[in-house]
Write a protein that holds these residues in place. Structure first.
Motif, PDB file in Angstrom:
ATOM      1  N   TYR A 196       1.026  -1.103   0.172  1.00 49.03           N
ATOM      2  CA  TYR A 196       0.055   0.051  -0.036  1.00 49.03           C
ATOM      3  C   TYR A 196       0.809   1.300  -0.053  1.00 49.03           C
ATOM      4  CZ  TYR A 196      -4.172  -2.881   0.668  1.00 49.03           C
ATOM      5  OH  TYR A 196      -4.929  -3.861   0.552  1.00 49.03           O
ATOM      6  N   VAL A 197       0.726   2.265  -0.924  1.00 46.52           N
ATOM      7  CA  VAL A 197       1.405   3.169  -1.336  1.00 46.52           C
ATOM      8  C   VAL A 197       0.730   4.601  -1.014  1.00 46.52           C
ATOM      9  CG1 VAL A 197       3.068   4.260  -2.874  1.00 46.52           C
ATOM     10  CG2 VAL A 197       2.673   1.855  -2.956  1.00 46.52           C
ATOM     11  N   TYR A 198       1.429   5.568  -0.362  1.00 46.46           N
ATOM     12  CA  TYR A 198       0.780   6.901   0.058  1.00 46.46           C
ATOM     13  C   TYR A 198       1.589   7.938  -0.659  1.00 46.46           C
ATOM     14  CZ  TYR A 198      -1.175  10.734   2.557  1.00 46.46           C
ATOM     15  OH  TYR A 198      -1.577  11.956   2.736  1.00 46.46           O
ATOM     16  N   ASP A 199       1.274   8.744  -1.476  1.00 47.35           N
ATOM     17  CA  ASP A 199       2.242   9.624  -2.070  1.00 47.35           C
ATOM     18  C   ASP A 199       1.942  10.897  -1.679  1.00 47.35           C
ATOM     19  OD1 ASP A 199      -0.375  10.425  -3.034  1.00 47.35           O
ATOM     20  OD2 ASP A 199       0.345  10.235  -5.170  1.00 47.35           O
ATOM     21  N   GLY A 200       1.368  11.107  -0.672  1.00 48.26           N
ATOM     22  CA  GLY A 200       1.100  12.431   0.063  1.00 48.26           C
ATOM     23  C   GLY A 200      -0.514  13.105  -0.212  1.00 48.26           C
ATOM     24  N   GLU A 201      -0.993  12.394  -1.197  1.00 48.00           N
ATOM     25  CA  GLU A 201      -2.618  12.792  -1.569  1.00 48.00           C
ATOM     26  C   GLU A 201      -3.243  11.506  -1.461  1.00 48.00           C
ATOM     27  OE1 GLU A 201      -2.309  14.828  -5.162  1.00 48.00           O
ATOM     28  OE2 GLU A 201      -1.046  16.564  -4.204  1.00 48.00           O
ATOM     29  N   LYS A 202      -2.884  10.446  -2.023  1.00 44.33           N
ATOM     30  CA  LYS A 202      -3.842   9.380  -2.114  1.00 44.33           C
ATOM     31  C   LYS A 202      -3.052   8.406  -1.978  1.00 44.33           C
ATOM     32  CE  LYS A 202      -2.838   9.015  -7.207  1.00 44.33           C
ATOM     33  NZ  LYS A 202      -1.822  10.060  -7.193  1.00 44.33           N
ATOM     34  N   ILE A 203      -3.787   7.106  -1.876  1.00 42.42           N
ATOM     35  CA  ILE A 203      -3.559   5.614  -1.560  1.00 42.42           C
ATOM     36  C   ILE A 203      -3.609   4.843  -2.895  1.00 42.42           C
ATOM     37  CG2 ILE A 203      -3.739   3.374  -0.512  1.00 42.42           C
ATOM     38  CD1 ILE A 203      -2.389   5.279   1.470  1.00 42.42           C
ATOM     39  N   PHE A 204      -2.556   4.263  -3.224  1.00 37.55           N
ATOM     40  CA  PHE A 204      -2.777   2.999  -4.213  1.00 37.55           C
ATOM     41  C   PHE A 204      -1.943   1.909  -4.051  1.00 37.55           C
ATOM     42  CE2 PHE A 204       0.608   6.048  -5.333  1.00 37.55           C
ATOM     43  CZ  PHE A 204       1.590   5.258  -5.681  1.00 37.55           C
ATOM     44  N   GLU A 205      -2.270   0.940  -4.844  1.00 35.03           N
ATOM     45  CA  GLU A 205      -1.493  -0.415  -4.658  1.00 35.03           C
ATOM     46  C   GLU A 205      -0.575  -0.802  -5.702  1.00 35.03           C
ATOM     47  OE1 GLU A 205      -4.864  -3.244  -4.377  1.00 35.03           O
ATOM     48  OE2 GLU A 205      -5.899  -2.024  -2.612  1.00 35.03           O
ATOM     49  N   VAL A 206       0.486  -1.514  -5.289  1.00 36.69           N
ATOM     50  CA  VAL A 206       1.287  -2.122  -6.404  1.00 36.69           C
ATOM     51  C   VAL A 206       1.898  -3.520  -5.668  1.00 36.69           C
ATOM     52  CG1 VAL A 206       2.348   0.097  -7.216  1.00 36.69           C
ATOM     53  CG2 VAL A 206       3.413  -1.208  -5.124  1.00 36.69           C
TER      54      VAL A 206
END
Length: 299
Positions: free
Chosen positions: A27-37
């Motif tokens: 689970y990845v957070y880029d400072g604005e949104k969460i997405f999966e890889v």
């Protein structure tokens, strides 16, 4: 105008690719949104990656990121996640942990290096094989000695033990120039030890001794059954060998002789386990401090 480095924060998973039962993504957070890889190497347009846990399953992916000039930072103490969850009234979840990572200062992480990860990538298959052989040999010996099964298993055990010795030699040889391993061997009065070599590579020696004791189940009334059983086996294996060598009057440390001669077997081995852990931590600190003294600019 200087370009801001793009940072992302990842709650890593050991089963993102090869989960035996259920695959769980990173689970990845880029400072604005969460997405999966499913693979860290699929990340694009990233300058810095901050992760909570470095699982063996992602060693190669982290190494590839580093070789692409992407800086990777590992959380020093995962207790920070629990602390910040409580402070922010957040439930434990992979998504929340990815967000919480972004709230931890850079001082709470340590930078991973190509050299460190190359060593882990090289050694992990050997360590994995060594541990698997140890388990299989133990099981077969139980079948032979306790349960009375034969089926010519003794010859199989001999072949597996020979294979295990060869793997152990490869692990030790790979650490022959490792400063921490060499210092720990010197301090403990041993020449070669596969258990000590594995502990040097796999133990998070940057943690204080109290945390290391908790990680290996040496803290009374805490972490009951929730400790790293594999690493504990390596500590125990080294301590047992030290105990037996002392009983055989092999040249060992005076401190080990004192422990073995003054205490019953179980208590002596427990003391030797603690001594091993403390020595590894001291070797790490001595080596790190010497490296800093010899290279104060970090270049």
């Amino acid at each position: 105008m200087l370009k801001m480095a793009r940072r992302i924060f990842i709650d890593t998973s050991p089963t993102a690719i090869n989960g035996k039962r259920k695959k769980k993504p990173h689970y990845v957070y880029d400072g604005e949104k969460i997405f999966e890889v499913n693979k860290l190497t699929k990340l694009k347009d990233v300058d810095e990656v901050f992760i909570d846990t470095l699982f063996p399953e992602i060693y190669e992916e982290v190494l590839e990121l580093l070789k692409r000039d992407i800086k990777v930072y590992l959380l020093k103490d995962t207790r920070m996640l629990k602390k910040l969850r409580l402070e922010n009234s957040m439930k434990k979840s992979d998504v929340n942990d990815a967000v919480i990572l972004s709230k931890i200062s850079r001082d709470g992480f340590r930078a991973l290096t190509i050299q460190e990860m190359e060593k882990k990538v090289k050694l992990w298959p050997l360590i994995n094989r060594y541990e698997l052989l140890s388990k299989r040999i133990k099981t077969l010996k139980i079948w032979i000695n306790r349960d009375g099964y034969d089926y010519e298993l003794e010859n199989t055990v001999r072949l597996m033990e020979k294979d295990k010795e060869n793997v152990a030699k490869k692990i030790v040889d790979s650490l022959s120039n490792n400063a921490i391993y060499k210092e720990a061997c010197r301090m403990l009065g041993v020449r070669d030890s596969v258990e000590l070599a594995i502990l040097t590579v796999e133990l998070p020696l940057h943690l204080p001794i109290t945390r290391l004791k908790g990680l290996l189940g040496f803290t009374p009334n805490k972490n009951e059954k929730r400790y790293d059983h594999e690493l504990k086996k390596h500590v125990a294996g080294f301590a047992v060998n030290l105990y037996l060598n002392t009983k055989r009057h092999v040249n060992v440390l005076d401190k080990a002789v004192e422990i073995v001669n003054c205490l019953p077997k179980e208590k002596a081995i427990y003391k030797l386990e603690l001594m091993t852990l403390k020595t590894l931590r001291k070797a790490y600190l001595l080596t790190t401090n010497n490296q800093i003294s010899n290279n104060p600019t970090g270049r």
